[in-house]
Design a protein around this motif. Structure first.
Motif, PDB file in Angstrom:
ATOM      1  N   LYS A   1      -1.245  21.575 -31.927  1.00 15.38           N
ATOM      2  CA  LYS A   1       0.310  21.322 -31.900  1.00 15.38           C
ATOM      3  C   LYS A   1       1.032  21.754 -33.390  1.00 15.38           C
ATOM      4  O   LYS A   1       1.777  21.724 -33.795  1.00 15.38           O
ATOM      5  CB  LYS A   1       0.670  19.857 -31.907  1.00 15.38           C
ATOM      6  CG  LYS A   1       0.641  19.618 -30.441  1.00 15.38           C
ATOM      7  CD  LYS A   1       0.503  18.180 -29.842  1.00 15.38           C
ATOM      8  CE  LYS A   1      -0.019  17.272 -29.869  1.00 15.38           C
ATOM      9  NZ  LYS A   1       0.337  15.722 -29.347  1.00 15.38           N
TER      10      LYS A   1
ATOM     11  N   ALA B   1       4.492  23.200 -32.205  1.00 16.62           N
ATOM     12  CA  ALA B   1       4.520  22.949 -30.727  1.00 16.62           C
ATOM     13  C   ALA B   1       4.568  20.701 -30.217  1.00 16.62           C
ATOM     14  O   ALA B   1       3.981  20.073 -31.419  1.00 16.62           O
ATOM     15  CB  ALA B   1       3.911  23.576 -30.458  1.00 16.62           C
TER      16      ALA B   1
ATOM     17  N   THR C   1       4.469  19.663 -28.076  1.00 16.60           N
ATOM     18  CA  THR C   1       3.024  19.099 -27.168  1.00 16.60           C
ATOM     19  C   THR C   1       1.994  19.904 -26.953  1.00 16.60           C
ATOM     20  O   THR C   1       2.368  21.364 -26.805  1.00 16.60           O
ATOM     21  CB  THR C   1       3.949  18.373 -25.462  1.00 16.60           C
ATOM     22  OG1 THR C   1       4.523  20.323 -25.167  1.00 16.60           O
ATOM     23  CG2 THR C   1       4.997  17.493 -25.298  1.00 16.60           C
TER      24      THR C   1
ATOM     25  N   ASP D   1       1.546  21.406 -24.072  1.00 16.17           N
ATOM     26  CA  ASP D   1       2.293  21.808 -22.817  1.00 16.17           C
ATOM     27  C   ASP D   1       2.954  23.121 -23.504  1.00 16.17           C
ATOM     28  O   ASP D   1       2.826  24.451 -23.254  1.00 16.17           O
ATOM     29  CB  ASP D   1       3.286  21.182 -22.359  1.00 16.17           C
ATOM     30  CG  ASP D   1       3.320  21.921 -20.914  1.00 16.17           C
ATOM     31  OD1 ASP D   1       3.320  22.819 -20.368  1.00 16.17           O
ATOM     32  OD2 ASP D   1       4.940  22.684 -20.331  1.00 16.17           O
ATOM     33  N   ASP D   2       2.974  23.212 -24.671  1.00 14.88           N
ATOM     34  CA  ASP D   2       3.778  23.784 -25.312  1.00 14.88           C
ATOM     35  C   ASP D   2       3.578  25.206 -26.234  1.00 14.88           C
ATOM     36  O   ASP D   2       3.669  26.622 -26.538  1.00 14.88           O
ATOM     37  CB  ASP D   2       4.642  23.283 -26.458  1.00 14.88           C
ATOM     38  CG  ASP D   2       5.976  23.144 -25.453  1.00 14.88           C
ATOM     39  OD1 ASP D   2       6.796  23.305 -25.118  1.00 14.88           O
ATOM     40  OD2 ASP D   2       6.493  21.295 -26.835  1.00 14.88           O
TER      41      ASP D   2
ATOM     42  N   ARG E   1       2.050  27.227 -23.719  1.00 10.37           N
ATOM     43  CA  ARG E   1       3.085  28.100 -22.607  1.00 10.37           C
ATOM     44  C   ARG E   1       3.233  29.438 -24.118  1.00 10.37           C
ATOM     45  O   ARG E   1       3.224  30.236 -23.776  1.00 10.37           O
ATOM     46  CB  ARG E   1       4.456  27.858 -23.181  1.00 10.37           C
ATOM     47  CG  ARG E   1       4.090  26.999 -21.680  1.00 10.37           C
ATOM     48  CD  ARG E   1       5.544  25.909 -21.185  1.00 10.37           C
ATOM     49  NE  ARG E   1       5.153  24.853 -20.657  1.00 10.37           N
ATOM     50  CZ  ARG E   1       5.450  25.166 -19.605  1.00 10.37           C
ATOM     51  NH1 ARG E   1       6.628  26.474 -19.373  1.00 10.37           N
ATOM     52  NH2 ARG E   1       5.161  24.527 -18.341  1.00 10.37           N
ATOM     53  N   LYS E   2       2.734  29.236 -25.658  1.00 18.30           N
ATOM     54  CA  LYS E   2       3.050  30.437 -26.512  1.00 18.30           C
ATOM     55  C   LYS E   2       1.326  31.030 -26.541  1.00 18.30           C
ATOM     56  O   LYS E   2       1.566  32.343 -26.458  1.00 18.30           O
ATOM     57  CB  LYS E   2       3.220  29.501 -27.977  1.00 18.30           C
ATOM     58  CG  LYS E   2       4.258  28.701 -27.988  1.00 18.30           C
ATOM     59  CD  LYS E   2       4.216  28.779 -29.394  1.00 18.30           C
ATOM     60  CE  LYS E   2       6.081  27.586 -29.642  1.00 18.30           C
ATOM     61  NZ  LYS E   2       6.691  27.064 -31.024  1.00 18.30           N
TER      62      LYS E   2
END
Lengths: 304, 245
Positions: free
Chosen positions: B223, B228, B230, B232-233, B236-237
């Motif tokens: 992170k 980011a 989370t 999840d971020d 996605r990246k």
């Protein structure tokens, strides 16, 4: 009545031997709405889809689509709806293009007449139109299945777990496509086991073990959560879990990604609690009140 | 020093001119919960099949629980546990029959199977359900039983392929508590998931895209690295950069 619902389900019941798959389920889906059925495997979602698409007869109650009865008017319903079943249901030996032509032909139409509707989705897989469907990746199969369910311009679309097993990024893109279809006036009933997708729906029904736990807008459901939800973290996360669960006045504590969620009735004094457990030796503890999410709502309603 | 349970170097698998897994290298230490994430088509399943002794690498090398994945595929199969959401137990066998079957498959003797079965049934509070068909158990129970059966022979490492797919949020969390217990007891856990909150529960996480490992670290460090909030971020990246769909 002017405003007709796209789907109406009244006291719908389905049994398989001694197992009640659907237990007096009722809800309606308005025209142009994206309505989500959110629940785990075995909740009864697929039985509900099969009844609404006229592939299965209910044991009690009634279901209608576009005002047509799912049992008496099944032939008419079949022409007006699109259905994407949970399992990949296309012909693996036919190419992408052949599958789409086949489904169009079944409904007495062609790809060209309806190309505008599927274009935003089909254009992504068109470079592979000669490839056999069985050789496509999971994400491409999902897009082809959606095109095949749309090629006869249905007014109501049934999507049974279209995003299961699909990665988080592709899932987001799939929901963007559904937004596009809604703008074309298509009503959509979609099921998912992923609670984080609830926010993409206009309204949702939480369903578990054949029963509806709640129906509302995603915001309405979380606003209706009548206890406080706190985010808790500290250096010893598993120790905290056990400690908080032993505390009176706390109704739930469970891991939630990098933090724990603590659910407590109104009047719970988080500041005093943090001070108390810090004195007991827990270090780095932080606790703050946050709003409930759909998973918090689901977990609480399951427990009732 | 903690023991290294999985170690791979430059592991590669080609199908014709398609490189499904492209020179991946990593180590997993004893007792770790190692999250193995990636976008669809990234090569996770192919990599996992090589680690389980089900498929030979085209090049590169690796060991699982001390055995060479090039030469000792059969020995590896006996030393690991495996469970997936799609397939784990036989629905038309009873709880006891399933345990006996897997005891046999994993090469436990009759007496040892019997002892571990009783211990397992007591620990899960399943005694009253021992003659129930697995198909009629609630999904949550089934998942817990499947995990216990996958570790019946006390494997050095257990592979969990999307173990919580389609499971309700409460059962999903109870399942992770079982994973924690097993890891605390020294079992190494290698797990894939599409739930990004579950990535936060792992000791370390690797994220694959286009056959390569794009990121590998603790959730907190990832992170930070990706700026980011989370996992999840972070995911996605990385997934957004991927070319395969």
């Amino acid at each position: 009545m002017e405003e007709r619902n796209a789907i109406e389900v009244r006291e719908l019941t389905k049994r398989y031997g001694g197992v009640t798959a659907l237990d007096r389920v009722s809800f309606e889906v308005g025209c142009g709405e994206i309505f989500g059925l959110i629940g785990p495997d075995g909740a009864g979602k697929t039985s509900l889809f099969r009844i609404l698409t006229t592939l299965l007869a209910p044991d009690g109650g009634s279901a209608s689509v576009n005002g047509l009865d799912s049992v008496a008017d099944y032939r008419q319903i079949r022409r007006q709806v699109g259905y994407m079943p949970g399992r990949f249901s296309l012909y693996a030996d036919l190419s992408v293009e052949e599958n789409l032509s086949f489904f169009a032909a079944l409904f007495g139409t062609g790809i060209r007449e309806n190309y505008d509707l599927v274009a935003p989705i089909y254009s992504q897989i068109e470079p592979f139109r000669k490839r056999r469907a069985g050789k496509l990746s999971g994400g491409m199969k999902q897009k082809l299945a959606l095109c095949c369910a749309l090629i006869h311009r249905p007014s109501v679309l049934f999507l049974d777990e279209p995003t299961t097993g699909v990665d988080a990024l592709s899932r987001g893109e799939f929901w963007d496509m559904l937004d596009g279809l809604r703008r074309c006036g298509i009503s959509i009933l979609v099921s998912t086991p992923y609670m984080d997708e609830a926010g993409r729906c206009d309204r949702i029904a939480l369903i578990n073990e054949g029963r509806i736990l709640g129906i509302d807008t995603p915001q309405g459901l979380v606003d209706g959560f009548d206890e406080g939800v706190y985010e808790l973290s500290g250096d010893d996360m598993s120790g905290l879990l056990a400690r908080v669960r032993a505390e009176r006045g706390i109704s739930g504590c469970y891991p939630f990604g990098a933090v724990h969620h603590v659910v407590a009735a109104e009047g719970f004094d988080a500041v005093a609690f943090v001070a108390r457990i810090a004195a007991e030796g827990f270090s780095g503890v932080s606790m703050q009140c946050i709003g409930a999410g759909i998973e918090d709502v689901f977990i609480k309603k399951m427990g009732r | 020093m903690t023991r290294t349970v999985i170690s791979v170097r430059e592991l590669t698998k080609r199908f014709g001119d398609f490189t499904a897994v492209d020179r991946i290298s990593f180590d997993v230490r004893e007792g770790e919960i190692f999250g193995f994430l990636g976008a669809n088509g990234a090569g996770k399943t192919t990599a996992m099949r090589m680690l389980c002794g089900l498929s030979y690498p085209t090049s590169g090398s690796g060991t699982v629980d001390g055995f060479d994945i090039m030469r000792d595929g059969e020995k590896i199969k006996r030393r690991i546990g495996y469970m997936s959401q799609r397939f784990s137990l036989y629905d038309d066998l009873t709880v006891r029959e399933n345990i006996r079957l897997y005891g046999g498959i994993y090469g436990l003797g009759r007496r040892q199977t019997q002892e571990r079965m009783e211990e397992l049934l007591r620990r899960l509070d399943f005694m009253s359900e021992r003659d129930t068909l697995v198909g009629s158990l609630p999904l949550g129970w089934k998942q817990k039983l499947a995990f216990s059966v996958a570790t019946l022979h006390r494997p050095g490492v257990v592979f969990l392929d999307e173990p919580t797919g389609g499971v309700d949020p409460l059962t999903r969390r109870q399942f992770w508590e079982m994973i924690y217990e097993a890891a605390a007891g020294g079992t190494t856990v290698f797990v894939t998931t599409h739930y990004m909150d579950e990535a936060e529960y792992c000791s370390r996480v690797s994220i694959m895209a286009d056959g390569r490992i794009r990121a590998l670290d603790t959730p907190a460090a990832l992170k930070r690295e990706f700026g980011a909030a989370t996992m999840d971020d972070v995911f996605r990246k990385i997934a957004r950069e991927a070319k395969r769909i």
